[in-house]
Design an enzyme around this catalytic site. Structure first.
Site, short mmCIF file in Angstrom:
data_model
loop_
_atom_site.label_atom_id
_atom_site.label_comp_id
_atom_site.label_asym_id
_atom_site.label_seq_id
_atom_site.Cartn_x
_atom_site.Cartn_y
_atom_site.Cartn_z
N ASN A 9 0.87 -1.17 0.00
CA ASN A 9 0.00 0.00 0.00
C ASN A 9 0.91 1.22 0.00
O ASN A 9 1.48 1.57 1.03
CB ASN A 9 -0.88 -0.04 1.26
CG ASN A 9 -1.73 1.21 1.41
OD1 ASN A 9 -1.78 2.04 0.50
ND2 ASN A 9 -2.38 1.35 2.56
N LYS A 11 0.10 4.25 -0.34
CA LYS A 11 -0.53 5.46 0.20
C LYS A 11 -0.26 6.65 -0.74
O LYS A 11 -0.21 6.45 -1.95
CB LYS A 11 -0.05 5.71 1.63
CG LYS A 11 -0.23 4.45 2.48
CD LYS A 11 -0.05 4.65 3.94
CE LYS A 11 -0.27 3.31 4.66
NZ LYS A 11 -0.22 3.44 6.10
N HIS A 95 -9.62 1.21 4.47
CA HIS A 95 -8.37 1.38 5.21
C HIS A 95 -8.61 2.32 6.40
O HIS A 95 -9.41 3.26 6.31
CB HIS A 95 -7.29 1.95 4.28
CG HIS A 95 -5.94 1.94 4.93
ND1 HIS A 95 -5.54 2.93 5.80
CD2 HIS A 95 -4.94 1.05 4.87
CE1 HIS A 95 -4.32 2.63 6.23
NE2 HIS A 95 -3.93 1.50 5.69
N GLU A 97 -7.00 4.71 7.54
CA GLU A 97 -6.79 6.14 7.25
C GLU A 97 -8.03 6.74 6.59
O GLU A 97 -8.38 7.90 6.84
CB GLU A 97 -5.53 6.32 6.40
CG GLU A 97 -4.28 6.14 7.26
CD GLU A 97 -3.06 5.61 6.52
OE1 GLU A 97 -3.03 5.64 5.28
OE2 GLU A 97 -2.14 5.14 7.22
N GLU A 167 -5.84 -5.03 10.46
CA GLU A 167 -4.83 -3.99 10.70
C GLU A 167 -5.15 -3.25 11.99
O GLU A 167 -5.93 -2.30 11.98
CB GLU A 167 -4.80 -2.99 9.54
CG GLU A 167 -4.42 -3.61 8.22
CD GLU A 167 -3.76 -2.58 7.31
OE1 GLU A 167 -2.65 -2.83 6.87
OE2 GLU A 167 -4.36 -1.53 7.06
N GLY A 173 2.18 2.20 10.97
CA GLY A 173 3.17 3.27 10.89
C GLY A 173 3.83 3.60 12.22
O GLY A 173 4.49 4.63 12.35
N SER A 213 3.02 -2.16 10.44
CA SER A 213 4.46 -2.20 10.69
C SER A 213 5.11 -3.53 10.31
O SER A 213 6.04 -3.98 10.99
CB SER A 213 4.76 -1.85 12.16
OG SER A 213 4.33 -0.53 12.43
P1 PGA Z 1 2.48 0.30 7.79
O1 PGA Z 1 1.05 0.52 7.12
O2 PGA Z 1 3.07 -0.96 7.19
O3 PGA Z 1 3.28 1.53 7.42
O4 PGA Z 1 2.27 0.17 9.26
C1 PGA Z 1 0.20 -0.57 6.89
C2 PGA Z 1 -1.07 -0.06 6.25
O5 PGA Z 1 -1.48 1.08 6.53
O6 PGA Z 1 -1.70 -0.77 5.44
#
Ligand code: PGA
Length: 249
Positions: A9, A11, A95, A97, A167, A173, A213
């Site tokens: 992803n 982003k 997601h 976000e 998730e 993150g 992460s």
């Molecule tokens: P990350 O994000 O690997 O940076 O923690 C995962 C995601 O948002 O799908």
């Protein structure tokens, strides 16, 4: 055995030029990789560049979001049909976000899931609790609610291409990851909800990814859990070497 799926992803990172450079570096490293399915999810504007650069490779391409409408006067939206038309096989839906920063509701996730399935996209539906919910002991309730509403009015047959990503929002993150036990517990709640909605067989075949992460350093430990059917990778997928190491955990 469920074949694992490792999805990147990206982003809101990378221009089309940067995306092409990434593929040029990434592709040679995974050209013979057959063990797992690989999917890259760039921004909408990078999709054509990524599809072209991947050529005949079996790596899939996914959108990061999709409209619940077929078409119409919806400024800024992109339809499932359009994603298919530019070569997408997958789409990320719900997601955290999008849920947290852009007000996406469980009902919106359900509508986006339905149109993706009818359009022939393989959806990756994200679910997961925030830290306060985990600390209040609400993780199971949150997952039940998110899955229950997302899966509403979808038949077992329609749900066959579905993929779910667990998730935990506190792990995205942040460098924190769920323990294998936490992931196993969450995955079993999700699989139970899938069985209620779609029947046992579809639920048994449902791929449930872990996200939050995931890095080259922890990929082997996470991916060797039988309940973890792959990964949705954000930050560590932005570098082609790092993502290739995760794919080849
Ligand atoms: P990350 O994000 O690997 O940076 O923690 C995962 C995601 O948002 O799908």
């Amino acid at each position: 055995m469920r074949k694992k799926l490792i999805a990147a992803n990206w982003k809101m990172y990378k221009t089309p030029t940067e995306a092409r450079e990434y593929i040029a570096a990434f592709l040679p490293q995974v050209r013979d990789h057959r063990r797992d399915d690989i999917v890259l999810c760039p921004t909408f504007v990078c999709i054509p560049a990524v599809v072209a650069a991947l050529g005949e490779s079996s790596i899939g391409v996914g959108g990061q979001d999709v409209s619940w409408e077929k078409e119409g006067p919806y400024t800024g939206e992109v339809s499932a049909h359009m994603l298919r038309a530019v070569g997408c096989s997958h789409v990320i839906i719900g997601h955290s976000e999008r849920r947290q920063l852009f007000g996406e509701t469980d009902d919106a996730v359900n509508r986006k899931l339905k149109i993706s399935l009818t359009s022939g996209l393989q959806p990756i539906v994200c679910v997961g609790e925030v830290l306060a919910e985990r600390e209040a002991g609400l993780t199971e309730d949150v997952l039940r609610r998110q899955c229950g509403i997302a899966f509403r009015d979808i038949s077992g047959l329609e749900a066959v291409p579905l993929v779910v990503a667990y998730e935990p929002v506190w792990a995205i993150g942040t460098g924190k990851t769920a323990t294998p036990e936490m992931a196993a517990d969450a995955h079993s709640v999700i699989r139970t909800e899938a069985a209620k909605a779609f029947g046992d067989q579809v639920a048994q075949n449902l791929r449930i990814l872990y996200g939050g992460s995931v890095k080259p350093e922890n990929a082997t430990a996470l991916m060797s859990q039988p309940e973890i059917d792959g990964a949705l990778v954000g930050g560590a997928s932005l570098d082609p070497q790092s993502f290739a190491r995760i794919v080849k955990y």
